[in-house]
Scaffold this motif. Structure first.
Motif, PDB file in Angstrom:
ATOM      1  N   LEU A 155       7.782   8.584   3.452  1.00 36.21           N
ATOM      2  CA  LEU A 155       7.395   9.609   2.483  1.00 36.21           C
ATOM      3  C   LEU A 155       6.232   9.123   1.629  1.00 36.21           C
ATOM      4  CD1 LEU A 155       7.759  12.226   0.869  1.00 36.21           C
ATOM      5  CD2 LEU A 155       9.577  11.070  -0.419  1.00 36.21           C
ATOM      6  N   TYR A 156       6.325   7.889   1.138  1.00 31.48           N
ATOM      7  CA  TYR A 156       5.222   7.322   0.349  1.00 31.48           C
ATOM      8  C   TYR A 156       3.932   7.249   1.171  1.00 31.48           C
ATOM      9  CZ  TYR A 156       2.130   3.442  -0.702  1.00 31.48           C
ATOM     10  OH  TYR A 156       1.018   2.660  -0.868  1.00 31.48           O
ATOM     11  N   ALA A 157       4.036   6.788   2.425  1.00 29.31           N
ATOM     12  CA  ALA A 157       2.839   6.609   3.257  1.00 29.31           C
ATOM     13  C   ALA A 157       2.136   7.941   3.495  1.00 29.31           C
ATOM     14  CB  ALA A 157       3.228   5.963   4.583  1.00 29.31           C
ATOM     15  N   ILE A 158       2.893   9.015   3.709  1.00 27.17           N
ATOM     16  CA  ILE A 158       2.284  10.329   3.960  1.00 27.17           C
ATOM     17  C   ILE A 158       1.637  10.870   2.691  1.00 27.17           C
ATOM     18  CG2 ILE A 158       2.760  12.722   4.581  1.00 27.17           C
ATOM     19  CD1 ILE A 158       4.884  11.715   6.503  1.00 27.17           C
ATOM     20  N   LEU A 159       2.329  10.775   1.551  1.00 25.03           N
ATOM     21  CA  LEU A 159       1.756  11.262   0.295  1.00 25.03           C
ATOM     22  C   LEU A 159       0.497  10.484  -0.071  1.00 25.03           C
ATOM     23  CD1 LEU A 159       4.932  11.863  -1.923  1.00 25.03           C
ATOM     24  CD2 LEU A 159       3.510  13.566  -0.762  1.00 25.03           C
ATOM     25  N   LEU A 221       9.717  11.164  -8.141  1.00 26.49           N
ATOM     26  CA  LEU A 221      10.055  10.176  -7.113  1.00 26.49           C
ATOM     27  C   LEU A 221      10.115   8.762  -7.665  1.00 26.49           C
ATOM     28  CD1 LEU A 221       7.894  11.515  -4.139  1.00 26.49           C
ATOM     29  CD2 LEU A 221      10.383  11.509  -4.266  1.00 26.49           C
ATOM     30  N   GLU A 222       9.390   8.505  -8.753  1.00 30.02           N
ATOM     31  CA  GLU A 222       9.363   7.141  -9.292  1.00 30.02           C
ATOM     32  C   GLU A 222      10.404   6.923 -10.385  1.00 30.02           C
ATOM     33  OE1 GLU A 222       5.971   7.096 -12.708  1.00 30.02           O
ATOM     34  OE2 GLU A 222       5.269   7.549 -10.683  1.00 30.02           O
ATOM     35  N   HIS A 223      11.290   7.901 -10.571  1.00 24.86           N
ATOM     36  CA  HIS A 223      12.369   7.762 -11.532  1.00 24.86           C
ATOM     37  C   HIS A 223      13.715   7.885 -10.825  1.00 24.86           C
ATOM     38  CE1 HIS A 223       9.078   8.521 -14.367  1.00 24.86           C
ATOM     39  NE2 HIS A 223       9.852   7.961 -15.282  1.00 24.86           N
ATOM     40  N   ALA A 231      14.751   1.891  -5.447  1.00 26.72           N
ATOM     41  CA  ALA A 231      14.042   1.503  -6.675  1.00 26.72           C
ATOM     42  C   ALA A 231      12.847   0.605  -6.389  1.00 26.72           C
ATOM     43  CB  ALA A 231      15.007   0.811  -7.632  1.00 26.72           C
ATOM     44  N   SER A 232      12.878  -0.127  -5.280  1.00 27.68           N
ATOM     45  CA  SER A 232      11.760  -1.029  -4.958  1.00 27.68           C
ATOM     46  C   SER A 232      10.479  -0.262  -4.638  1.00 27.68           C
ATOM     47  CB  SER A 232      12.134  -1.924  -3.780  1.00 27.68           C
ATOM     48  OG  SER A 232      12.385  -1.144  -2.615  1.00 27.68           O
ATOM     49  N   LEU A 233      10.597   1.036  -4.330  1.00 26.20           N
ATOM     50  CA  LEU A 233       9.416   1.836  -3.990  1.00 26.20           C
ATOM     51  C   LEU A 233       8.875   2.623  -5.182  1.00 26.20           C
ATOM     52  CD1 LEU A 233      10.272   3.257  -0.449  1.00 26.20           C
ATOM     53  CD2 LEU A 233       8.915   1.265  -1.041  1.00 26.20           C
ATOM     54  N   TYR A 234       9.517   2.516  -6.342  1.00 26.01           N
ATOM     55  CA  TYR A 234       9.018   3.233  -7.512  1.00 26.01           C
ATOM     56  C   TYR A 234       7.563   2.872  -7.842  1.00 26.01           C
ATOM     57  CZ  TYR A 234      13.853   4.671  -8.443  1.00 26.01           C
ATOM     58  OH  TYR A 234      15.118   5.222  -8.363  1.00 26.01           O
ATOM     59  N   PRO A 235       7.202   1.568  -7.795  1.00 22.17           N
ATOM     60  CA  PRO A 235       5.788   1.236  -8.080  1.00 22.17           C
ATOM     61  C   PRO A 235       4.812   1.873  -7.094  1.00 22.17           C
ATOM     62  CG  PRO A 235       7.170  -0.720  -8.242  1.00 22.17           C
ATOM     63  CD  PRO A 235       8.010   0.351  -7.633  1.00 22.17           C
ATOM     64  N   LEU A 236       5.223   2.077  -5.834  1.00 24.74           N
ATOM     65  CA  LEU A 236       4.330   2.696  -4.851  1.00 24.74           C
ATOM     66  C   LEU A 236       4.079   4.158  -5.191  1.00 24.74           C
ATOM     67  CD1 LEU A 236       5.712   1.168  -1.517  1.00 24.74           C
ATOM     68  CD2 LEU A 236       3.848   0.345  -2.968  1.00 24.74           C
ATOM     69  N   PHE A 237       5.113   4.874  -5.566  1.00 29.52           N
ATOM     70  CA  PHE A 237       4.920   6.275  -5.964  1.00 29.52           C
ATOM     71  C   PHE A 237       4.122   6.359  -7.263  1.00 29.52           C
ATOM     72  CE2 PHE A 237       8.853   6.722  -3.354  1.00 29.52           C
ATOM     73  CZ  PHE A 237       8.329   7.583  -2.397  1.00 29.52           C
ATOM     74  N   ASP A 242      -1.280   7.432  -9.943  1.00 33.87           N
ATOM     75  CA  ASP A 242      -2.549   6.956 -10.506  1.00 33.87           C
ATOM     76  C   ASP A 242      -3.741   7.466  -9.695  1.00 33.87           C
ATOM     77  OD1 ASP A 242      -1.157   5.628 -12.473  1.00 33.87           O
ATOM     78  OD2 ASP A 242      -1.163   3.704 -11.426  1.00 33.87           O
ATOM     79  N   HIS A 243      -3.597   7.488  -8.389  1.00 34.54           N
ATOM     80  CA  HIS A 243      -4.679   7.992  -7.540  1.00 34.54           C
ATOM     81  C   HIS A 243      -4.928   9.477  -7.803  1.00 34.54           C
ATOM     82  CE1 HIS A 243      -4.164   4.582  -4.317  1.00 34.54           C
ATOM     83  NE2 HIS A 243      -4.589   4.140  -5.497  1.00 34.54           N
ATOM     84  N   ILE A 244      -3.856  10.225  -7.999  1.00 42.95           N
ATOM     85  CA  ILE A 244      -4.020  11.661  -8.269  1.00 42.95           C
ATOM     86  C   ILE A 244      -4.722  11.856  -9.602  1.00 42.95           C
ATOM     87  CG2 ILE A 244      -2.812  13.843  -8.613  1.00 42.95           C
ATOM     88  CD1 ILE A 244      -0.567  12.732  -6.852  1.00 42.95           C
ATOM     89  N   ARG A 245      -4.370  11.057 -10.596  1.00 45.56           N
ATOM     90  CA  ARG A 245      -5.040  11.183 -11.898  1.00 45.56           C
ATOM     91  C   ARG A 245      -6.518  10.831 -11.787  1.00 45.56           C
ATOM     92  NH1 ARG A 245       0.022   8.850 -13.484  1.00 45.56           N
ATOM     93  NH2 ARG A 245       1.263  10.356 -14.688  1.00 45.56           N
TER      94      ARG A 245
END
Length: 337
Positions: A155-159, A221-223, A231-237, A242-245
């Motif tokens: 999911l992270y990789a696709i987003l 997704l990051e909460h 929880a280990s993937l929260y920093p990735l989301f 940040d990229h969207i901002r």
């Protein structure tokens, strides 16, 4: 042609729309799986089924619904493909909608990606203008350790791939905007370029509306609180957010530049009109005195005692004065008609 028709007819109709369907164990692909077996593979301990679809029909979506127990509302949304970016939770499964964008014939073309994410499976559904997710699958398969994290990593990789593809669109528009700015400053722009400014600004607004809602999706997704998200993937989301901002900042900057360019084009046009008006006024002033004199002395009088040498001399002086006044005005303007 006959051979091509045979190949098309040989392809089973029930697999139309299936781009890839594979099972993974320990982060490695173990089998190519038909749609009828993906549910069974997803329920095996330590296994994951990843299905990629492109503009599937209702029958194919219903078959996947039967395999994974997908919600009716999610199936309906995935079929219509006119959704706003969002995240919905249906029991232990997630349904995510994201908008894709790419440049086609000088315009931003938008598409949609719908993601079904549950325990042991990921289903991606693409509609409209969208880059294939084959590079995402290849990168994930090249990193078995990361892929072994499960469906949340996919999911992270696709987003992340969707958001990264916004930047080439922005860079293409930025290059065109700079070219239009140079033309405006050089006063070589045309009416079509002014119309293009408005068109680009409108496309950027649509891109902003497509990208910004993903911030809320990634925030959720990051909460904690969503099933299947480690929880280990929260920093990735958070990184995707940040990229969207950053995309949002680039869009806002470009829209401001386009607004300034549009205002500059209007001001330049007004300045050109004022210059033409001043030139016409100058010619009118030059011709005013001779016209007035000719109008007075050119009338058909029976007796015209005024037509003596002193009046002719006065007329010549008036013309000379008008010409001298015009020359003085032109030197003050520092350019010639």
């Amino acid at each position: 042609m006959a051979d091509a028709l045979k190949l098309v007819s040989a392809q089973p109709a029930d697999t139309a729309g299936v781009v890839a369907s594979a099972a993974y164990a320990g982060g490695r692909r173990v089998a190519e799986v038909p749609i009828e077996d993906v549910g069974e593979w997803s329920r095996k301990p330590g296994h994951l089924a990843w299905v990629g679809l492109h503009e599937p029909g209702l029958d194919l979506l219903r078959r996947l619904q039967a395999e994974f127990g997908l919600h009716d509302l999610a199936i309906e949304d995935a079929l219509k493909a006119h959704q706003r970016p969002k995240l919905e939770q249906y029991g232990d499964a997630l349904f995510i909608v994201a908008r894709t964008a790419q440049m086609l014939d000088g315009r931003i073309a938008f598409g949609e990606t719908h993601l079904f994410v549950g325990h042991g499976y990921v289903v991606s559904v693409r509609h409209g203008a969208s880059t294939s997710y084959t590079p995402v699958r290849e990168r994930c398969e090249a990193s078995p350790k990361a892929l072994s994290d499960g469906e949340d990593f996919i999911l992270y990789a696709i987003l992340d791939f969707i958001v990264d593809n916004y930047m080439p669109v922005i860079e293409t528009i930025q290059a065109e905007v700079e070219e239009i700015e140079d033309c405006i400053l050089a006063e070589t722009y045309t009416q079509s370029r002014v119309g293009r400014l408005y068109q680009l600004r409108r496309d950027l607004l649509r891109l902003r509306n497509a990208a910004i809602p993903l911030v809320e999706v990634c925030r959720r997704l990051e909460h904690p609180g969503l099933p299947g998200i480690d929880a280990s993937l929260y920093p990735l989301f958070r990184d995707v957010s940040d990229h969207i901002r950053r995309v949002q900042e680039e869009i806002e900057s470009l829209r401001e530049v386009l607004a300034f360019a549009f205002e500059t084009s209007l001001m330049t046009g007004q300045a050109q009109q004022n210059e033409i008006t001043r030139k016409l006024a100058a010619w009118a002033a030059i011709l005013a005195v001779p016209t007035a004199v000719a109008g007075i002395y050119g009338m058909n009088f029976e007796h015209m005692p005024e037509l003596q040498w002193k009046y002719g001399y006065a007329l010549v002086l008036a013309v000379i004065a008008s010409v001298c006044g015009w020359l003085y005005w032109r030197f003050r303007q520092n350019h010639w008609l």
